[in-house]
Scaffold this motif. Structure first.
Motif, PDB file in Angstrom:
ATOM      1  N   ARG A   3       0.847  -1.183   0.000  1.00 44.65           N
ATOM      2  CA  ARG A   3       0.000   0.000   0.000  1.00 44.65           C
ATOM      3  C   ARG A   3       0.883   1.233   0.000  1.00 44.65           C
ATOM      4  O   ARG A   3       1.762   1.391   0.853  1.00 44.65           O
ATOM      5  N   LEU A  58      -8.239 -12.489   0.580  1.00 45.56           N
ATOM      6  CA  LEU A  58      -9.153 -11.547   1.217  1.00 45.56           C
ATOM      7  C   LEU A  58     -10.584 -12.057   1.088  1.00 45.56           C
ATOM      8  O   LEU A  58     -11.036 -12.355  -0.018  1.00 45.56           O
ATOM      9  N   ASP A 107     -11.437  -5.636   4.050  1.00 48.46           N
ATOM     10  CA  ASP A 107     -10.742  -6.715   4.750  1.00 48.46           C
ATOM     11  C   ASP A 107      -9.522  -6.169   5.492  1.00 48.46           C
ATOM     12  O   ASP A 107      -8.722  -5.432   4.913  1.00 48.46           O
ATOM     13  N   PRO A 108      -9.359  -6.532   6.762  1.00 47.68           N
ATOM     14  CA  PRO A 108      -8.189  -6.037   7.511  1.00 47.68           C
ATOM     15  C   PRO A 108      -6.906  -6.647   6.978  1.00 47.68           C
ATOM     16  O   PRO A 108      -6.793  -7.868   6.846  1.00 47.68           O
ATOM     17  N   ILE A 109      -5.947  -5.814   6.687  1.00 47.83           N
ATOM     18  CA  ILE A 109      -4.643  -6.260   6.206  1.00 47.83           C
ATOM     19  C   ILE A 109      -3.587  -5.752   7.184  1.00 47.83           C
ATOM     20  O   ILE A 109      -3.521  -4.547   7.442  1.00 47.83           O
ATOM     21  N   PRO A 110      -2.764  -6.626   7.732  1.00 49.96           N
ATOM     22  CA  PRO A 110      -1.767  -6.197   8.732  1.00 49.96           C
ATOM     23  C   PRO A 110      -0.543  -5.550   8.077  1.00 49.96           C
ATOM     24  O   PRO A 110       0.558  -6.119   8.071  1.00 49.96           O
TER      25      PRO A 110
END
Length: 234
Positions: free
Chosen positions: A112, A134, A142-145
């Motif tokens: 990102r 996802l 969707d949570p992305i770390p």
């Protein structure tokens, strides 16, 4: 004889008060001239140094963006989705590429690049996370770390993005269903918002969209419903 020796000793004893004052005056004049000269050339020198540092920062940021975006790969977000995981607007991009760096394992990573605001102000930041499927296929939901944030560029400069398909039509938002763009453009803005530099990089992966290059931001079939035969087939 003794008085003569005393006078000779006194004459060689050192500076008189008058001579010391004259020496101090000359030194003060010299320091004043030096301070005047330094004050005249130091501000332009500082401005030139700052401009050089900013130019180097911009060059490094653009090189990093070009290297990242050119390596974007056509990877779907999950097994039920046929579109590439690529989301792009004028201020941020999310895409998938092969992992790079000494601390990364071989495989894919989600990258990102977008604007963030911290104590120092607005900045363009790159972050990455190991690729995972996802559930909804939307990185905004969707949570992305994401981790390892790296500041690419700070104010007063700002970079905006634009995207083009095979036909070369530029758009500020790339539709999520349209595959990968063929080219991504970086526009560098100064503090007044004026574009002072524009460059672009080509995506090396197969960027052809499954539905062809979009004519607008609507999904295929939504803007061309009139061409259907009423059975759902074209």
């Amino acid at each position: 004889m003794r008085s003569m020796l005393v006078r000779l000793w006194r004459s060689n004893a050192g500076f008189t008060m008058f001579e010391a004052l004259v020496a101090l005056a000359v030194m003060g004049l010299a320091f004043g001239v030096l301070a005047s000269v330094t004050g005249a050339w130091l501000p332009p020198w500082n401005r030139g140094l700052l401009q050089t540092q900013r130019n180097e920062q911009v060059t490094v940021a653009l090189d990093r963006l070009a290297a990242d975006l050119s390596a974007a790969e056509f990877v779907t977000p999950n097994r039920d989705n046929t579109a590439a995981l690529f989301r792009g607007d004028d201020s941020s991009i999310v895409f998938v590429r092969s992992a790079v760096g000494p601390n990364n394992r071989p495989g894919l990573e989600i990258v990102r690049i977008g604007e963030m605001t911290d104590r120092a102000g607005r900045a363009l930041v790159r972050a990455q996370a190991p690729f995972v499927l996802l559930p909804t296929g939307d990185p905004a939901v969707d949570p992305i770390p994401f981790r390892d944030p790296v500041v690419l560029l700070r104010g007063p400069f700002r970079i905006t993005f634009a995207y083009a398909g095979p036909r070369g039509d530029w758009r500020a938002i790339w539709p999520p269903w349209a595959g990968l763009p063929t080219t991504v453009r970086f526009d560098l803005h100064d503090a007044d918002g004026t574009i002072v530099l524009s460059t672009a990089t080509r995506v090396r992966a197969n960027a052809a969209a499954p539905q062809g290059e979009p004519a607008n931001d609507a999904r295929p079939g939504e803007s061309q419903a009139a061409s259907n035969d009423g059975t759902g087939r074209r």
